[in-house]
Design a protein around this motif. Sequence first.
Motif, PDB file in Angstrom:
ATOM      1  N   ARG A 173     -36.786  49.106  32.135  1.00 10.66           N
ATOM      2  CA  ARG A 173     -36.778  47.954  33.054  1.00 10.66           C
ATOM      3  C   ARG A 173     -36.173  46.722  32.373  1.00 10.66           C
ATOM      4  NH1 ARG A 173     -39.665  49.511  37.447  1.00 10.66           N
ATOM      5  NH2 ARG A 173     -41.407  50.941  37.145  1.00 10.66           N
ATOM      6  N   LEU A 174     -34.982  46.893  31.807  1.00 11.50           N
ATOM      7  CA  LEU A 174     -34.370  45.805  31.045  1.00 11.50           C
ATOM      8  C   LEU A 174     -33.973  44.625  31.922  1.00 11.50           C
ATOM      9  CD1 LEU A 174     -32.173  47.779  28.483  1.00 11.50           C
ATOM     10  CD2 LEU A 174     -34.490  46.880  28.226  1.00 11.50           C
ATOM     11  N   SER A 175     -33.815  44.859  33.216  1.00 11.12           N
ATOM     12  CA  SER A 175     -33.508  43.727  34.099  1.00 11.12           C
ATOM     13  C   SER A 175     -34.661  42.740  34.150  1.00 11.12           C
ATOM     14  CB  SER A 175     -33.184  44.229  35.507  1.00 11.12           C
ATOM     15  OG  SER A 175     -34.333  44.803  36.112  1.00 11.12           O
ATOM     16  N   TYR A 176     -35.889  43.209  33.960  1.00 12.62           N
ATOM     17  CA  TYR A 176     -37.045  42.331  33.962  1.00 12.62           C
ATOM     18  C   TYR A 176     -37.082  41.466  32.709  1.00 12.62           C
ATOM     19  CZ  TYR A 176     -39.020  44.596  38.060  1.00 12.62           C
ATOM     20  OH  TYR A 176     -39.221  45.049  39.332  1.00 12.62           O
ATOM     21  N   LYS A 177     -36.315  41.842  31.701  1.00 16.25           N
ATOM     22  CA  LYS A 177     -36.245  41.070  30.462  1.00 16.25           C
ATOM     23  C   LYS A 177     -34.998  40.185  30.420  1.00 16.25           C
ATOM     24  CE  LYS A 177     -38.738  44.624  27.866  1.00 16.25           C
ATOM     25  NZ  LYS A 177     -39.050  45.451  29.020  1.00 16.25           N
ATOM     26  N   GLY A 178     -34.263  40.124  31.538  1.00 18.35           N
ATOM     27  CA  GLY A 178     -33.075  39.301  31.593  1.00 18.35           C
ATOM     28  C   GLY A 178     -31.848  39.934  30.979  1.00 18.35           C
ATOM     29  N   LEU A 179     -31.864  41.266  30.785  1.00 16.04           N
ATOM     30  CA  LEU A 179     -30.751  41.965  30.148  1.00 16.04           C
ATOM     31  C   LEU A 179     -29.904  42.744  31.143  1.00 16.04           C
ATOM     32  CD1 LEU A 179     -32.611  43.296  26.970  1.00 16.04           C
ATOM     33  CD2 LEU A 179     -31.161  41.263  27.177  1.00 16.04           C
ATOM     34  N   GLY A 180     -30.090  42.507  32.426  1.00  9.06           N
ATOM     35  CA  GLY A 180     -29.330  43.244  33.423  1.00  9.06           C
ATOM     36  C   GLY A 180     -27.844  42.957  33.371  1.00  9.06           C
ATOM     37  N   GLU A 181     -27.496  41.699  33.161  1.00 14.02           N
ATOM     38  CA  GLU A 181     -26.072  41.320  33.156  1.00 14.02           C
ATOM     39  C   GLU A 181     -25.308  41.943  31.988  1.00 14.02           C
ATOM     40  OE1 GLU A 181     -27.559  39.085  36.358  1.00 14.02           O
ATOM     41  OE2 GLU A 181     -28.405  39.506  34.396  1.00 14.02           O
ATOM     42  N   PRO A 182     -25.817  41.914  30.746  1.00 12.25           N
ATOM     43  CA  PRO A 182     -25.097  42.614  29.671  1.00 12.25           C
ATOM     44  C   PRO A 182     -24.948  44.108  29.924  1.00 12.25           C
ATOM     45  CG  PRO A 182     -26.687  41.079  28.750  1.00 12.25           C
ATOM     46  CD  PRO A 182     -26.942  41.128  30.217  1.00 12.25           C
ATOM     47  N   THR A 227     -20.593  39.280  37.833  1.00  8.37           N
ATOM     48  CA  THR A 227     -20.779  38.110  38.692  1.00  8.37           C
ATOM     49  C   THR A 227     -21.546  38.484  39.962  1.00  8.37           C
ATOM     50  OG1 THR A 227     -18.737  37.145  37.852  1.00  8.37           O
ATOM     51  CG2 THR A 227     -19.578  36.273  39.923  1.00  8.37           C
ATOM     52  N   ILE A 228     -21.297  39.670  40.490  1.00  7.21           N
ATOM     53  CA  ILE A 228     -22.024  40.104  41.689  1.00  7.21           C
ATOM     54  C   ILE A 228     -23.517  40.181  41.397  1.00  7.21           C
ATOM     55  CG2 ILE A 228     -22.301  41.960  43.373  1.00  7.21           C
ATOM     56  CD1 ILE A 228     -19.392  42.694  42.934  1.00  7.21           C
ATOM     57  N   LEU A 229     -23.869  40.800  40.278  1.00  4.50           N
ATOM     58  CA  LEU A 229     -25.279  40.904  39.919  1.00  4.50           C
ATOM     59  C   LEU A 229     -25.888  39.527  39.690  1.00  4.50           C
ATOM     60  CD1 LEU A 229     -27.744  42.592  39.152  1.00  4.50           C
ATOM     61  CD2 LEU A 229     -26.815  42.748  36.828  1.00  4.50           C
ATOM     62  N   PHE A 230     -25.157  38.654  39.028  1.00  4.44           N
ATOM     63  CA  PHE A 230     -25.669  37.319  38.739  1.00  4.44           C
ATOM     64  C   PHE A 230     -25.971  36.553  40.028  1.00  4.44           C
ATOM     65  CE2 PHE A 230     -25.045  32.818  37.594  1.00  4.44           C
ATOM     66  CZ  PHE A 230     -25.951  32.714  36.547  1.00  4.44           C
ATOM     67  N   THR A 231     -25.086  36.635  41.010  1.00  2.00           N
ATOM     68  CA  THR A 231     -25.297  35.895  42.259  1.00  2.00           C
ATOM     69  C   THR A 231     -26.427  36.473  43.098  1.00  2.00           C
ATOM     70  OG1 THR A 231     -23.579  37.240  43.327  1.00  2.00           O
ATOM     71  CG2 THR A 231     -22.909  35.126  42.390  1.00  2.00           C
ATOM     72  N   SER A 232     -26.817  37.707  42.855  1.00  2.00           N
ATOM     73  CA  SER A 232     -27.885  38.318  43.659  1.00  2.00           C
ATOM     74  C   SER A 232     -29.254  37.734  43.347  1.00  2.00           C
ATOM     75  CB  SER A 232     -27.914  39.831  43.438  1.00  2.00           C
ATOM     76  OG  SER A 232     -28.332  40.133  42.112  1.00  2.00           O
ATOM     77  N   HIS A 233     -29.381  36.960  42.281  1.00  2.00           N
ATOM     78  CA  HIS A 233     -30.676  36.404  41.891  1.00  2.00           C
ATOM     79  C   HIS A 233     -30.948  35.036  42.492  1.00  2.00           C
ATOM     80  CE1 HIS A 233     -30.897  39.629  39.010  1.00  2.00           C
ATOM     81  NE2 HIS A 233     -29.899  39.175  38.284  1.00  2.00           N
ATOM     82  N   PHE A 234     -29.937  34.356  43.025  1.00  2.00           N
ATOM     83  CA  PHE A 234     -30.092  32.951  43.400  1.00  2.00           C
ATOM     84  C   PHE A 234     -31.177  32.740  44.450  1.00  2.00           C
ATOM     85  CE2 PHE A 234     -26.157  32.233  41.165  1.00  2.00           C
ATOM     86  CZ  PHE A 234     -26.194  30.896  40.812  1.00  2.00           C
ATOM     87  N   HIS A 235     -31.256  33.613  45.430  1.00  2.00           N
ATOM     88  CA  HIS A 235     -32.170  33.378  46.548  1.00  2.00           C
ATOM     89  C   HIS A 235     -33.560  33.975  46.332  1.00  2.00           C
ATOM     90  CE1 HIS A 235     -30.794  37.439  47.292  1.00  2.00           C
ATOM     91  NE2 HIS A 235     -31.736  37.600  48.193  1.00  2.00           N
ATOM     92  N   GLN A 236     -33.786  34.645  45.212  1.00  3.32           N
ATOM     93  CA  GLN A 236     -35.086  35.294  45.005  1.00  3.32           C
ATOM     94  C   GLN A 236     -35.722  34.878  43.683  1.00  3.32           C
ATOM     95  OE1 GLN A 236     -33.900  39.337  45.586  1.00  3.32           O
ATOM     96  NE2 GLN A 236     -32.928  39.529  43.574  1.00  3.32           N
ATOM     97  N   ILE A 237     -35.509  33.631  43.302  1.00  2.00           N
ATOM     98  CA  ILE A 237     -36.073  33.145  42.044  1.00  2.00           C
ATOM     99  C   ILE A 237     -37.597  33.166  42.094  1.00  2.00           C
ATOM    100  CG2 ILE A 237     -36.270  31.119  40.554  1.00  2.00           C
ATOM    101  CD1 ILE A 237     -33.435  30.396  41.271  1.00  2.00           C
ATOM    102  N   ASP A 238     -38.180  32.688  43.194  1.00  2.00           N
ATOM    103  CA  ASP A 238     -39.638  32.640  43.293  1.00  2.00           C
ATOM    104  C   ASP A 238     -40.235  34.043  43.265  1.00  2.00           C
ATOM    105  OD1 ASP A 238     -39.515  29.894  43.443  1.00  2.00           O
ATOM    106  OD2 ASP A 238     -39.529  29.858  45.642  1.00  2.00           O
ATOM    107  N   GLY A 239     -39.620  34.972  43.993  1.00  2.00           N
ATOM    108  CA  GLY A 239     -40.138  36.342  43.995  1.00  2.00           C
ATOM    109  C   GLY A 239     -40.021  37.004  42.635  1.00  2.00           C
TER     110      GLY A 239
END
Length: 410
Positions: free
Chosen positions: A203-212, A293-305
């Motif tokens: 679950r590396l995306s939960y650690k902020g490593l999804g983009e690399p 960039t696509i993955l990065f933009t997918s986070h903008f609207h779900q910061i609270d979640g």
Amino acid sequence: SSSSSSSSSSSSSGSHGRDSIDQSPSVQQLQHEHLAGSHSSAAPTETRELEEPSYVVEPGPGQDSMEAAAQRRALWMRAIKPPMYSVGYIPVLVGAAAVFLETGTLPMLRILGLLAAAISIIAWLNLSNDAFDATTGVDETKPESVVNLTGNRPLVFWLSVAFLVVGVSLLGHFISSTGDMRVAAMLALSIACGYMYQGPPFRLSYKGLGEPLCFLAFGPSATPAFYLALLPAASQATAGVAAAAAATATAGATAVGPQWPSLLTGAAAQLPLPPVSSLAWGLSLLVGASTTTILFTSHFHQIDGDRAAGKHSPLVRLGVERGVSVLTASVVGVYLLAAALAACGALPALVLGPVLLLSLGPAKSLVDYAVTHKLDPARLALLKRFACMWHIALGCSLVMGLAAARFCTL
């Protein structure tokens, strides 16, 4: 006689008075008319509202169900994410265009097979991500989640496994003839990155490593792999001979070189494997950056979640304001990288024309939308679509530019 006349006149006047009283309106009638008149004059608007016809169209039989069905179809389209499959086919097309520029060949059957394999892998990635996210609760408020639409997480998970099996089988079939172990290793690395993004226990995306992970999987790993898989056998042999001659001249040895075993066929390769060209490496950086960039933009609207679920995405760490700045710098950086590759000779200068002509508009729309709606999370949910359109435009412009460069060299 006078008395009689007076009595008669009095009686006639009395009867006339009675008649006039009988014909005049009663007190009750006067009160009723007064009340009615005062009511109508006090509230003329209310009377007109009652008298005017209503133009509100009431939903007819079945109209509510039709609207619900339309909304559900829209949710399914958002769940399937058709534009997202560009992250699968763009690396194949860009790799094929690089091979066409260098060798003038287009192995169409192999290209179509690799496209089908890549799309199947992306289907596995999307479905498995929904299945894994359902276990952490991060998608509880996400109506377009396939798990939420079906209500059946095991079905979604096993369907994703089926797509993975199909994709891997197609890859194995179409790369087996290359005899190049690097192709299988690179594609296996890309698939592993896709699993580690959301799959337990990583679950590396939960650690902020999804983009690399995304950059590595779709850029320097997948794009050169497809490039090598699409090289014709004659070009591989020619490149191998050239590499062997260079190695022999450098080392002063007479041996051709090491025997590379084929990963899939078990046969021994008699010639060194062809190197990945600087063109393919440069293109992989551009493809990886736009995909990320696509993955990065997918986070903008779900910061609270994401924050509530313990997912430390880049936007949770950066915030929207700095996130928009990073997005802008990333988009600009792609064009600076393309110019640098052209300046050093890794990318034909002719490619820059189609890149600027076809992709600069979508790039500007992406950045403008992010800047304009950065304070509106509901609108930022559409930002990923702008990123997809830019990614598609950039990839197609690279393909067109490489094809044009080939024809200009004839």
